[in-house]
Scaffold this active site. Sequence first.
Site, mmCIF file in Angstrom:
data_model
loop_
_atom_site.group_PDB
_atom_site.id
_atom_site.type_symbol
_atom_site.label_atom_id
_atom_site.label_comp_id
_atom_site.label_asym_id
_atom_site.label_seq_id
_atom_site.Cartn_x
_atom_site.Cartn_y
_atom_site.Cartn_z
ATOM 1 N N HIS A 134 -1.417 -7.920 9.912
ATOM 2 C CA HIS A 134 -3.591 -7.998 10.101
ATOM 3 C C HIS A 134 -3.121 -6.976 11.417
ATOM 4 O O HIS A 134 -4.484 -7.059 11.792
ATOM 5 C CB HIS A 134 -3.503 -9.514 10.364
ATOM 6 C CG HIS A 134 -3.409 -9.732 8.942
ATOM 7 N ND1 HIS A 134 -2.691 -10.988 9.011
ATOM 8 C CD2 HIS A 134 -4.044 -9.629 7.148
ATOM 9 C CE1 HIS A 134 -2.884 -10.902 7.149
ATOM 10 N NE2 HIS A 134 -3.575 -10.158 6.820
ATOM 11 N N HIS B 245 -0.715 -12.433 10.789
ATOM 12 C CA HIS B 245 0.636 -12.131 10.348
ATOM 13 C C HIS B 245 0.565 -10.518 11.047
ATOM 14 O O HIS B 245 -0.496 -9.789 11.313
ATOM 15 C CB HIS B 245 1.302 -11.688 8.907
ATOM 16 C CG HIS B 245 1.112 -13.536 7.959
ATOM 17 N ND1 HIS B 245 1.696 -14.412 9.155
ATOM 18 C CD2 HIS B 245 -0.437 -13.854 7.147
ATOM 19 C CE1 HIS B 245 0.992 -15.270 7.917
ATOM 20 N NE2 HIS B 245 -0.005 -15.197 6.794
ATOM 21 N N ARG C 182 -6.618 -4.193 1.655
ATOM 22 C CA ARG C 182 -7.109 -4.364 -0.089
ATOM 23 C C ARG C 182 -7.213 -6.089 -0.328
ATOM 24 O O ARG C 182 -7.149 -6.691 0.636
ATOM 25 C CB ARG C 182 -5.319 -4.262 0.133
ATOM 26 C CG ARG C 182 -5.171 -2.809 -0.344
ATOM 27 C CD ARG C 182 -3.521 -2.021 -1.503
ATOM 28 N NE ARG C 182 -3.244 -3.436 -2.409
ATOM 29 C CZ ARG C 182 -2.536 -2.945 -2.706
ATOM 30 N NH1 ARG C 182 -1.883 -1.979 -3.017
ATOM 31 N NH2 ARG C 182 -1.485 -4.071 -3.578
ATOM 32 N N THR D 122 -11.161 -12.713 8.442
ATOM 33 C CA THR D 122 -10.794 -13.582 7.776
ATOM 34 C C THR D 122 -10.268 -14.850 7.357
ATOM 35 O O THR D 122 -11.181 -15.953 8.620
ATOM 36 C CB THR D 122 -9.357 -13.441 9.082
ATOM 37 O OG1 THR D 122 -7.894 -13.767 8.412
ATOM 38 C CG2 THR D 122 -9.805 -13.934 9.911
ATOM 39 N N ARG D 123 -9.993 -15.340 6.890
ATOM 40 C CA ARG D 123 -9.627 -16.449 5.838
ATOM 41 C C ARG D 123 -7.988 -16.911 6.103
ATOM 42 O O ARG D 123 -7.354 -17.685 5.652
ATOM 43 C CB ARG D 123 -10.312 -17.160 4.864
ATOM 44 C CG ARG D 123 -9.543 -16.122 3.688
ATOM 45 C CD ARG D 123 -10.099 -16.531 2.258
ATOM 46 N NE ARG D 123 -9.761 -16.300 1.145
ATOM 47 C CZ ARG D 123 -9.056 -15.560 0.827
ATOM 48 N NH1 ARG D 123 -9.879 -14.373 0.682
ATOM 49 N NH2 ARG D 123 -8.648 -15.440 -0.839
#
Length: 400
Positions: free
Chosen positions: A212, A209, A298, A204-205
Site C-alpha cells: 500500500h 503494508h 484490486r 482503507t480499512r
Amino acid sequence: MDTLDKEFPIGGIAPHGGELINRVLTGKEREEALAQAHELKGLQLKSSINLSDLELLAIGAFSPLTGFMVRDDYDRVVQEMRLYSGLVWSVPVTLAVAEDEAAGIAEGQDVALWQDSVPVAIMSVAEKYRYDKAREAREVYRTEDEAHPGVARLYRQGDVLLGGDIWLLNWPQPREFEEFRHTPAQTRRILARRGWRRIVGFQTRNPIHRAHEYIQKTALEITDGLLLHPLVGETKADDIPADVRMQSYQAILRDYYPAERVLLGVFPAAMRYAGPREAIFHALARKNYGCTHFIVGRDHAGVGNYYGSYDAQLIFDNFEPEEIGITPLFFDYTFYCRKCGGVVSAKTCPHGKEDWVYLSGTQVRQMLERGEMLPEEFTRPEVSKVLMEGIRARQSQEGK
Ligand SMILES: [Zn+2]
C-alpha cells in the site's frame, strides 16, 4: 464548529452535483430545533450504519444527498446507479424501519431521530415505501447469499424505508479520533492552506503494508498531496480494529512519509462490502472531501469471492469521466519481489510467484496472533509491532 482557517476558501474541485451540503445545525437554529425535537414523534436509530450515514449526510460527504433516499432515487440507484436526476450514485442510502414503527409515521410528518437518550437529528419524512430486498441484494451486492455481510445486514433490517431530508442536532456517538475527524469543508480548507491542487485520496480499512505504501507513493509522485482516509465506521469483526489501525498509520507516517505532503483524516463511514459499486461511492465521497484523484486497487471494498479482482476498476467504464468528476487511479496487486529487490506488480516484474513475498489476510492474522513479526519486505517493523500489541491487548481482554 468550523473555526478552522476561515480565511481559506472551501474551494477546490466541484463537489458531486455542484454544491457542498451542510446539514449540521448550530447556534440558535440548533437550539430551536432541539426544543422542537422533544415535542416530535421519536424514532430510535439502532443500527450503527444509520448513525454513520446520518453524520455523513449532514457534513456533506454524500453531497448532493440531503437525507435518506426517497423511492424515485432509491429505485434508479438500485437499477441504474443514478439518482432520479440522472446524477451518478451507486449505493442506496436508506433508513429502514419495522412495519409497526412505520405505521405510526405519516408522510409529510417531521420526526426526531434519537440515539438512546439523545436526539441526533430531525427528519422530514417525505415518503415511506416498501422495497424488494432480494432485488437490492442482486443489483447492489451481486449476490443474494446471506453469508455476504452487506446482504446479511440488508435482510436483517426493517421492511419499510423512510425517505426525506435530515438536519443534525447532535453528533452520533462514539466520536473517536476527534483530531482527525475533518468534515469535507474543513478538509477543503486544509487542502487550500497547503496549496495542493492535485490531491489523491486513499481509502482503507486495513493497515498499511509495504504494497500500500508503494501504491500511495507512486500516486504521490504525480500529485501534490495524499489524503490518507481510513474508514473508521463499522467493519466486519475479523477486520483489524480502527484504533489499532490508526496507531499503525501514525507510526508509518512519522517515519516514512513527508509530513507536508500527507494529510491523515478519518472517513466515518460503515463498510457495505458492495465491491465495485462501493468503489464508485468511495470515489464520489472523496471528491466531496476535495480529492481530484482516487486510488482503486484490486478487489476494492470486496469480501469473499463475490467480485472479480478487477470489477471495482471496470465499473468506472460504465460512466463518462466527467460524470464521475474525480479521476480514478487503478493499481494492480503489488508485492515485494526478491529478484527485483523492491515492491512491484505483475505489470512491472518479469519474475514469478516463487520470488514474491505475499501473505494473505488470514496468514497475517495468524502470525500476529502467534507473536511473530511479519517479514520486513511485507510490513515495516514499526507497523508489525503496533499490530501485534493491538492483537495482544484484545486477546488479554477476551481472556485468551
Ligand atoms: Zn521481480
